[in-house]
Every structure is written in C-alpha cells, then in structure tokens.
Design a protein around this motif. Structure first.
Motif, PDB file in Angstrom:
ATOM      1  N   THR A  86      14.209  -2.321  -8.784  1.00 33.34           N
ATOM      2  CA  THR A  86      12.849  -1.823  -8.537  1.00 33.34           C
ATOM      3  C   THR A  86      12.274  -2.489  -7.289  1.00 33.34           C
ATOM      4  N   ASP A  87      13.154  -2.887  -6.377  1.00 31.75           N
ATOM      5  CA  ASP A  87      12.709  -3.492  -5.126  1.00 31.75           C
ATOM      6  C   ASP A  87      12.072  -2.430  -4.231  1.00 31.75           C
ATOM      7  N   PRO A  88      11.158  -2.829  -3.343  1.00 31.22           N
ATOM      8  CA  PRO A  88      10.588  -1.878  -2.388  1.00 31.22           C
ATOM      9  C   PRO A  88      11.670  -1.324  -1.462  1.00 31.22           C
ATOM     10  N   ILE A  89      11.519  -0.077  -1.061  1.00 29.08           N
ATOM     11  CA  ILE A  89      12.433   0.553  -0.116  1.00 29.08           C
ATOM     12  C   ILE A  89      11.663   0.910   1.152  1.00 29.08           C
ATOM     13  N   HIS A  90      12.297   0.708   2.304  1.00 31.42           N
ATOM     14  CA  HIS A  90      11.668   0.954   3.596  1.00 31.42           C
ATOM     15  C   HIS A  90      12.416   2.064   4.335  1.00 31.42           C
ATOM     16  N   ILE A  91      11.668   3.026   4.844  1.00 28.69           N
ATOM     17  CA  ILE A  91      12.229   4.162   5.570  1.00 28.69           C
ATOM     18  C   ILE A  91      11.456   4.310   6.875  1.00 28.69           C
ATOM     19  N   VAL A  92      12.173   4.484   7.986  1.00 30.07           N
ATOM     20  CA  VAL A  92      11.490   4.711   9.257  1.00 30.07           C
ATOM     21  C   VAL A  92      11.550   6.202   9.574  1.00 30.07           C
ATOM     22  N   LEU A  93      10.395   6.765   9.906  1.00 33.71           N
ATOM     23  CA  LEU A  93      10.266   8.171  10.249  1.00 33.71           C
ATOM     24  C   LEU A  93      10.102   8.287  11.759  1.00 33.71           C
ATOM     25  N   LEU A  94      10.974   9.066  12.380  1.00 34.60           N
ATOM     26  CA  LEU A  94      11.028   9.160  13.830  1.00 34.60           C
ATOM     27  C   LEU A  94      10.771  10.598  14.274  1.00 34.60           C
ATOM     28  N   GLY A 104      20.594  16.143  23.781  1.00 34.40           N
ATOM     29  CA  GLY A 104      20.975  14.812  24.228  1.00 34.40           C
ATOM     30  C   GLY A 104      20.013  13.750  23.745  1.00 34.40           C
ATOM     31  N   PRO A 105      20.241  12.494  24.159  1.00 37.37           N
ATOM     32  CA  PRO A 105      19.396  11.379  23.708  1.00 37.37           C
ATOM     33  C   PRO A 105      17.926  11.597  24.053  1.00 37.37           C
ATOM     34  N   SER A 106      17.056  11.200  23.148  1.00 36.40           N
ATOM     35  CA  SER A 106      15.614  11.400  23.331  1.00 36.40           C
ATOM     36  C   SER A 106      14.851  10.150  22.924  1.00 36.40           C
ATOM     37  N   ARG A 107      13.703   9.959  23.544  1.00 35.57           N
ATOM     38  CA  ARG A 107      12.788   8.901  23.109  1.00 35.57           C
ATOM     39  C   ARG A 107      12.032   9.365  21.860  1.00 35.57           C
ATOM     40  N   THR A 108      11.451   8.409  21.178  1.00 35.83           N
ATOM     41  CA  THR A 108      10.681   8.737  19.981  1.00 35.83           C
ATOM     42  C   THR A 108       9.202   8.797  20.321  1.00 35.83           C
ATOM     43  N   ASP A 109       8.586   9.919  19.996  1.00 36.70           N
ATOM     44  CA  ASP A 109       7.164  10.083  20.232  1.00 36.70           C
ATOM     45  C   ASP A 109       6.352   9.433  19.120  1.00 36.70           C
ATOM     46  N   THR A 110       6.969   9.303  17.962  1.00 31.58           N
ATOM     47  CA  THR A 110       6.293   8.718  16.802  1.00 31.58           C
ATOM     48  C   THR A 110       7.255   7.814  16.045  1.00 31.58           C
ATOM     49  N   ILE A 111       6.774   6.640  15.643  1.00 33.07           N
ATOM     50  CA  ILE A 111       7.536   5.723  14.798  1.00 33.07           C
ATOM     51  C   ILE A 111       6.615   5.277  13.666  1.00 33.07           C
ATOM     52  N   ILE A 112       6.983   5.611  12.439  1.00 29.67           N
ATOM     53  CA  ILE A 112       6.208   5.211  11.263  1.00 29.67           C
ATOM     54  C   ILE A 112       7.159   4.593  10.258  1.00 29.67           C
ATOM     55  N   VAL A 113       6.860   3.371   9.825  1.00 29.58           N
ATOM     56  CA  VAL A 113       7.667   2.709   8.800  1.00 29.58           C
ATOM     57  C   VAL A 113       6.963   2.858   7.462  1.00 29.58           C
ATOM     58  N   VAL A 114       7.689   3.344   6.476  1.00 27.75           N
ATOM     59  CA  VAL A 114       7.138   3.652   5.161  1.00 27.75           C
ATOM     60  C   VAL A 114       7.719   2.702   4.126  1.00 27.75           C
ATOM     61  N   ARG A 115       6.888   2.253   3.221  1.00 28.98           N
ATOM     62  CA  ARG A 115       7.311   1.403   2.100  1.00 28.98           C
ATOM     63  C   ARG A 115       6.921   2.075   0.797  1.00 28.98           C
ATOM     64  N   VAL A 116       7.889   2.251  -0.085  1.00 29.89           N
ATOM     65  CA  VAL A 116       7.627   2.740  -1.440  1.00 29.89           C
ATOM     66  C   VAL A 116       8.054   1.644  -2.410  1.00 29.89           C
ATOM     67  N   ASP A 117       7.127   1.219  -3.262  1.00 27.23           N
ATOM     68  CA  ASP A 117       7.393   0.115  -4.191  1.00 27.23           C
ATOM     69  C   ASP A 117       7.340   0.633  -5.625  1.00 27.23           C
ATOM     70  N   PRO A 118       8.498   0.848  -6.258  1.00 25.84           N
ATOM     71  CA  PRO A 118       8.492   1.378  -7.631  1.00 25.84           C
ATOM     72  C   PRO A 118       7.967   0.391  -8.650  1.00 25.84           C
ATOM     73  N   ALA A 119       8.005  -0.904  -8.335  1.00 25.16           N
ATOM     74  CA  ALA A 119       7.539  -1.915  -9.293  1.00 25.16           C
ATOM     75  C   ALA A 119       6.024  -1.897  -9.439  1.00 25.16           C
ATOM     76  N   THR A 120       5.312  -1.622  -8.358  1.00 23.85           N
ATOM     77  CA  THR A 120       3.846  -1.618  -8.388  1.00 23.85           C
ATOM     78  C   THR A 120       3.254  -0.218  -8.253  1.00 23.85           C
ATOM     79  N   ASN A 121       4.123   0.801  -8.191  1.00 26.11           N
ATOM     80  CA  ASN A 121       3.660   2.183  -8.035  1.00 26.11           C
ATOM     81  C   ASN A 121       2.715   2.307  -6.840  1.00 26.11           C
ATOM     82  N   SER A 122       3.186   1.843  -5.697  1.00 26.85           N
ATOM     83  CA  SER A 122       2.365   1.872  -4.493  1.00 26.85           C
ATOM     84  C   SER A 122       3.205   2.284  -3.297  1.00 26.85           C
ATOM     85  N   ALA A 123       2.515   2.658  -2.238  1.00 25.39           N
ATOM     86  CA  ALA A 123       3.187   3.035  -0.992  1.00 25.39           C
ATOM     87  C   ALA A 123       2.325   2.589   0.174  1.00 25.39           C
TER      88      ALA A 123
END
Length: 468
Positions: A86-94, A104-123
């Motif tokens: 039930t550890d938190p999981i981290h996902i990066v959205l690009l 071809g290769p591209s730069r990222t216009d948006t970078i958002i790191v997401v945390r979902v924590d099943p132990a505390t029911n939070s994000a």
C-alpha cells in the motif's frame, strides 16, 4: 460534488462495464488526467474486445525481455513498485510539444508528477515549469523540458521518459515509478470526445504571440473572455498553453485547472452511455497517441484505489516564482534556477515520506552511470526463484539501466560472473563492488556481438546487499 460513497451507491444500477469504465476514468483524472487520458481508452478497448485483462497491442511499450523469473517486476518500469503493498505510487505525465505532422524526439511542454497513496486514500500532483534549469544526469545542465528530447535522441536506455524520471529524482528527490506521455493532438481529441469542459476563467486572456498551429514558426492572436466558459479541445489547449498574458507559472495553474475540469466532467454518469457505444471508434482514432510503461492490470489496481479518494484529499502544487530565481545563460536563454531550500517544504507536503535526498557521492555515482549508459542483462544461474527480478529491482533503484532479466542457461553456477562486452569500466566496477565479484570472474571479451553491454550471471555465492 458528490462524495465517493454517493457515487458508488448511484452506480449500483450501472452495468459492470460501465462501472469499470468510470473507475478507470476516475483514477486517470484524479491522477493528473489530461496527459494520461489515452491510457484509459486503450485499456477499455481491449477489455471490451477480449473480456479479460489483456496486453496492449496498440501501445508502444518499451521492449524489455523477461522470463518466468520476472514475476515480481514490470518490464517497462525503471523503478520497482510492489503492487501488493500500500505504498504511494508516483507517475509522471508528459505532454509533448509535438504537432501531428512532426515526428522524432520532442521536448515536453508539460511535466506533472502524480502521487496516489492507497494507504491514506489521497492523491497529489506537482507541476514543474519547463524552463527549470537543472543538471540532467550524464548530460550537463539544461532546461528540464529537454530531458525527454535528449533521452530519445541519444538512445538513453528507456528513452526520454527514463531520463525524465532520473532527472526528477536527481533534482527533486522524487522517485518516479511510471510515465505516460502524449501530444497536443491527443489533448484536443480527448476534450472533444467528452463533450468539452467548463472552466471559470478569472480574467480575460488575449495573447498575440500564441503559436499558429497551421503555420509553424508563426504566431496568431487568441482571445478567451473572462467568466465561466465551455471549451472544446482546441480552446482548452489554447487555455492550457498560453503564457504571454502572464507567465509560465500562470500556465501551470491553468493546466491544473483544466485537469480538474476534465475530472469533473467525466465523473458525471450521463457520459457513460454516450461514450460506450463509440469505444471502437475511439480506439481506432486514438490508439497511437500514447506511450506508457503502465500495464493493464496496473490500471485496474489504480482504479480500485482511486475509487476511495474523496475530493478533499486531492492536493495540487507547482514550483512557482517564489521557489525559483530568473537567470540568463551565457547563450542568452532565459531560464529558472531552482531554490532547493524553498521548494523542499512543497515536496514534503505533496510527497511525504518520499525518497531521501541524495548526497554528493550518490549524485556523482548517478552521473557516472548515466554517462556510460550501460545496458545490463541479469541471468539467474541458481535454483533460487525470482533472484534475477529482485536484483534488477535493486539495481534500477540505484540508477543502473537493467534492460533484461531472466534465467541463465543452467542453474549450477558456483560463482557470480560479470561479462563486459562493450568496455564500460565504471559500471562494471560498481557491479563488482556491490556484489563482491572477484577480478578473476570478470570477463572482457573482444569482438563479441551482444545486444547488451554487460551481462551479470548470478552464482551460488551471490548475496543481494541490504544497502547501496
């Protein structure tokens, strides 16, 4: 907004597919939404088609070979995550700065790191400004939005997303498990497919320097009036991208506003009967836009967790002007330097109990490993089950680029062996140091073709360290 309990009660009359449909939507948009949205569509397509948790024939997943030994790991992930915990999981959205006609290769216009924590029911989610000037492990200092470009261009193991993950961990201390990325076209299509979104625009926006989508290199003027606006995909994209009316920090705020608007929209039950009949059409139209190392079973598990998250347990934050210092580089580029002392409280708030900060020796080690970029294969030459997958997880968490793991040609290796095919002295030395491999058991063949740079064959004398 209805509570999670009320939504579950209202869904009792819905079909099983409708409930699964909504659950997956919920996790995607709770988790930061827009740029992971396509992941939902690809998942549902195959679930509806096969009535089971399938593979993704249409997703461009990293090609990492595994065997039966790999049961404890996911092949596409650079960092091991235990889905039974039930550890938190981290996902990066690009979000890629890429038009339909570009490749071809591209730069990222948006970078958002997401945390979902099943132990505390939070994000929680953290927006990172694209102009942040940071060390990119193995490639010197640059804007953080170039990490994806450099990783793809230079053939970094795992590509651009892997280098983005490593850059985020190196500079912010956040260990990212998975990624999802898509381009502008994907953004527009998902907004249009859900019938648009409603946004409360705090002040009128007039930007005469907005990039003209029909004329690369040219600009056009956009205008979005103040007040509550219903936006289609193109308008929402303009709202999320424009920054000349204020700053990049204002844009980060608008992007999070759009994400929450999408979430609000898709959580309305009347969307389900509207979207379900069009699943096949959606899949055929959108199947090539997303890249991710999340697997279908992972999405289902995330959906189960996210169903328990109440609206008030979602935190949003961004690295803003109070945590950065403007800087002009010797080449004249206007960038932002990170004030680590000021950003630390935000990281601790959004990512509590996260990865420990790296000391100077660990940073130097990561730089050396990234510079060599050695592709490592691990083979289990013993009868101890899952030893290769556990070793792969151990090494990935320490910055090694493990691309294959499985069983060896036999199971009676008395001693652990390292074979350096490509001349990667630092990585070879670190492996020998970690696993106490004697010099006599390190082979350096010349003229031998290999798909990997280093092969580690685990023998009976092998012990997995408890530390790094």
């Amino acid at each position: 907004m209805k509570s999670a309990k009320a939504r579950r009660e209202q869904r009792q009359q819905a079909s099983p597919w409708a409930r699964l449909f909504l659950n997956i939507l919920f996790v995607i948009f709770v988790g930061g939404g827009i740029y992971a949205g396509y992941l939902f569509y690809a998942t549902v397509k195959d679930i509806v088609a096969h009535m089971r948790v399938p593979t993704f024939p249409n997703l461009r997943l990293p090609s990492v070979e595994t065997s039966s030994d790999s049961q404890d790991n996911h092949p596409g992930s650079d960092i091991f995550y235990d889905w039974e915990s039930t550890d938190p999981i981290h996902i990066v959205l690009l979000g890629l700065d890429q038009r339909p006609e570009e490749s071809g290769p591209s730069r990222t216009d948006t970078i958002i790191v997401v945390r979902v924590d099943p132990a505390t029911n939070s994000a929680s989610m953290l927006s990172i400004p694209r102009d942040l000037w940071v060390p990119i492990p193995g490639y010197g200092e640059n804007r953080i939005n170039t990490a994806n470009y450099i990783g793809d261009l230079k053939g970094y193991p795992g590509g651009g997303p892997a280098l983005v993950k490593k850059t985020i961990e190196y500079n912010l201390g956040i260990r990212v498990h998975y990624y999802a990325r898509l381009n502008f076209e994907g953004f527009v299509r998902i907004i249009d497919r859900i019938g648009g979104i409603d946004i409360n625009v705090p002040a009128a926006i007039e930007d005469s320097q907005y990039p003209d989508p029909d004329n690369p290199g040219a600009y056009t003027t956009i205008y979005i009036p103040a007040g509550r606006q219903h936006m289609d995909g193109q308008t929402a994209l303009k709202y999320a991208r424009t920054r000349h009316v204020d700053s990049d920090f204002g844009r980060l705020s608008r992007q999070q506003q759009v994400i929450m608007a999408v979430r609000d929209r898709v959580l309305r039950l009347d969307l389900i009967p509207q979207l379900l009949p069009h699943l096949n059409e959606l899949m055929n139209e959108m199947g090539d836009a997303v890249q991710t190392d999340l697997q279908p079973a992972d999405i289902i598990r995330l959906a189960q967790w996210a169903e328990q998250i109440e609206d008030g347990n979602i935190k949003q934050g961004m690295i803003d002007s109070s945590m950065t210092v403007p800087l002009v580089t010797p080449n004249g580029a206007q960038v932002l330097c990170l004030d680590r002392e000021k950003v630390r409280p935000l990281i601790k708030e959004l990512f509590p109990n996260g990865s420990p900060e790296l000391d100077e020796a660990q940073v130097e080690d990561l730089n050396h490993l990234a510079a060599e970029g050695a592709r490592i294969a691990i083979q289990n030459g013993t009868t101890t089950g899952s030893l290769a997958s556990h070793t792969a997880a151990f090494l990935k968490e320490r910055g090694f680029q493990v691309v294959q793991f499985g069983n060896a040609d036999r199971f009676d290796y008395a001693q652990t062996v390292i074979i350096d095919y490509s001349g990667k002295p630092y990585t070879t030395g670190r492996l020998a140091q970690l696993f106490h491999v004697a010099e006599g058991n390190i082979q350096r063949p010349s003229g031998v073709a290999s798909e990997v740079d280093i092969l580690l064959i685990i023998g009976q004398d092998f012990q997995l360290p408890t530390g790094g």
